[in-house]
Design a protein around this motif. Sequence first.
Motif, short mmCIF file in Angstrom:
data_model
loop_
_atom_site.label_atom_id
_atom_site.label_comp_id
_atom_site.label_asym_id
_atom_site.label_seq_id
_atom_site.Cartn_x
_atom_site.Cartn_y
_atom_site.Cartn_z
N HIS A 115 44.79 118.96 81.69
CA HIS A 115 45.79 118.19 80.97
C HIS A 115 46.62 119.18 80.14
N THR A 116 47.93 119.02 80.20
CA THR A 116 48.83 119.87 79.44
C THR A 116 49.52 119.03 78.36
N TYR A 117 49.60 119.59 77.16
CA TYR A 117 50.25 118.91 76.05
C TYR A 117 51.33 119.82 75.48
N LEU A 118 52.49 119.23 75.20
CA LEU A 118 53.63 119.93 74.62
C LEU A 118 54.04 119.25 73.33
N TYR A 119 54.77 119.98 72.50
CA TYR A 119 55.31 119.38 71.27
C TYR A 119 56.57 118.60 71.59
N LEU A 156 46.41 123.49 76.76
CA LEU A 156 45.78 123.06 78.00
C LEU A 156 44.36 122.59 77.70
N LEU A 157 43.97 121.49 78.30
CA LEU A 157 42.62 120.96 78.19
C LEU A 157 42.05 120.88 79.59
N GLY A 158 41.06 121.72 79.88
CA GLY A 158 40.44 121.74 81.20
C GLY A 158 39.16 120.93 81.22
N ARG A 207 55.08 116.43 67.24
CA ARG A 207 53.74 115.94 67.60
C ARG A 207 53.44 116.30 69.05
N LEU A 208 52.15 116.53 69.35
CA LEU A 208 51.75 116.81 70.72
C LEU A 208 51.85 115.56 71.59
N ARG A 209 52.36 115.77 72.79
CA ARG A 209 52.51 114.69 73.77
C ARG A 209 52.07 115.21 75.12
N PRO A 210 51.52 114.33 75.97
CA PRO A 210 51.14 114.78 77.33
C PRO A 210 52.37 115.27 78.08
#
Length: 55
Positions: free
Chosen positions: A38-42, A9-11, A47-50
């Motif tokens: 913003h939430t990012y998942l593998y 999570l990016l706040g 690779r990380l993706r939104p």
Amino acid sequence: MGDKPDRYLLGITRAYRTRFIPEDGFTVYLPAPFKTVHTYLYGPDGRLRPATDTR
């Protein structure tokens, strides 16, 4: 995925305050409530993706 978290999570905030911690001798930054998260998942490729649940 080993010892990686399943999401990141990016706040985003526009304000913060600081507080000096005399016992430890350093200053910490305390953010205001986030305006955007913003939430990012593998992805399947590792690779990380939104994520779609970003607010």
